[in-house]
Write an enzyme that holds these catalytic residues in place. Structure first.
Site, short mmCIF file in Angstrom:
data_model
loop_
_atom_site.label_atom_id
_atom_site.label_comp_id
_atom_site.label_asym_id
_atom_site.label_seq_id
_atom_site.Cartn_x
_atom_site.Cartn_y
_atom_site.Cartn_z
CB ILE A 17 13.52 22.47 25.28
CG1 ILE A 17 12.27 23.31 25.06
CG2 ILE A 17 13.92 21.76 24.01
CD1 ILE A 17 12.50 24.43 24.05
CB THR A 20 6.46 21.48 32.20
OG1 THR A 20 5.67 21.10 31.08
CG2 THR A 20 5.66 21.26 33.48
CB VAL A 21 11.04 22.92 34.53
CG1 VAL A 21 11.88 23.42 35.70
CG2 VAL A 21 10.85 21.42 34.65
CE LYS A 41 0.95 20.71 27.55
NZ LYS A 41 2.32 21.16 27.26
CB THR A 45 0.02 14.83 23.20
OG1 THR A 45 1.35 15.34 23.28
CG2 THR A 45 -0.86 15.84 22.48
CD GLU A 113 3.92 23.53 29.62
OE1 GLU A 113 4.67 22.65 29.15
OE2 GLU A 113 3.47 23.50 30.77
N GLY A 114 2.13 25.80 25.79
CA GLY A 114 1.88 25.09 24.54
C GLY A 114 2.45 23.69 24.54
CB ALA A 115 1.72 20.70 22.80
CB ALA A 205 20.24 20.50 33.51
#
Length: 236
Positions: A17, A20-21, A41, A45, A113-115, A205
């Protein structure tokens, strides 16, 4: 303004979603303000060794940040599942918290930053990104989607944060369409109500496909003053 030495956890209401950006945009705004930044991070994965991960992608867009990754697992699964299937040690919340604290000694801002979402498991003991945030006493920035369905997932994430005594720093729309439909327009008003936290930005986007120089020049346009930018919620 961002506090020197701050650790900010970046989570989301789901996967793919725009976390990262958004992380890159927050890093770019901080760099533009003269701050030093690290992106951590804990668990990457879905990538083979040698492929650029999320921390490297954020660094490519944002500029000269310290990018660190604690563990990598090849299958695109939740970290606990991916680690188990790969026969590799999992990352535990305490590992991520320790790494973030170490980076905070030498950087003004550390972005963790999570996953996937807030409660995706790091390990088979049930450790999550929320546990890392609790160990750090760090606020959580929640990346959300723009359109129909986002109010429910946002409210659930906000409730999970409150239940754990964690503070939501704000919401950022991670991939905002150029033309907002009715639901997305209404959500500009309703997302803060669902979360009990301000809407602190909207990243368009496709922003991740911009040339790095263009991304850096525009990052502050997408973030509110609380995140080092000058974006204002058009809904007021």
């Amino acid at each position: 303004m961002i506090i020197p030495g701050e650790i900010l956890v970046v989570s989301g209401t789901g996967t793919e979603i725009g976390k990262t950006v958004v992380t890159a945009a927050v890093a770019a705004a901080a760099l533009a303000a003269g701050r030093s930044v690290a992106v951590l991070k804990p668990a990457q994965t879905g990538l083979a060794p040698g492929e650029p991960g999320d921390a490297a992608a954020a660094a490519r867009l944002a500029g000269p940040v310290t990018a660190r990754e604690l563990a990598r697992y090849p299958e695109p699964l939740a970290p606990a599942t991916a680690a188990r299937r790969a026969g590799l040690p999992p990352v535990r919340p305490a590992d991520a918290a320790k790494a973030a604290e170490e980076l905070a000694h030498d950087h003004d801002l550390v972005l963790v930053e999570g996953a996937g979402g807030l409660l995706v498991r790091f390990d088979d003991m049930g450790g999550t990104l929320a546990d890392t945030a609790a160990l750090l006493g760090a606020p959580v920035l929640v990346v959300v989607t723009a359109g129909l369905g986002t109010l429910n997932t946002t409210a659930l994430t906000a409730e999970a944060l409150r239940t754990r005594g964690l503070r939501c720093r704000g919401l950022v729309v991670g991939s905002s369409p150029a033309a907002l439909d009715l639901a997305a327009r209404c959500n500009l008003t309703d997302l803060p109500l669902a979360a009990g936290a301000p809407l602190a930005g909207a990243v368009p986007a496709g922003a991740g496909a911009l040339a790095p120089a263009d991304f850096r020049a525009r990052a502050t346009d997408w973030l509110s003053p609380a995140l080092g930018g000058h974006w204002r919620n058009p809904a007021g």
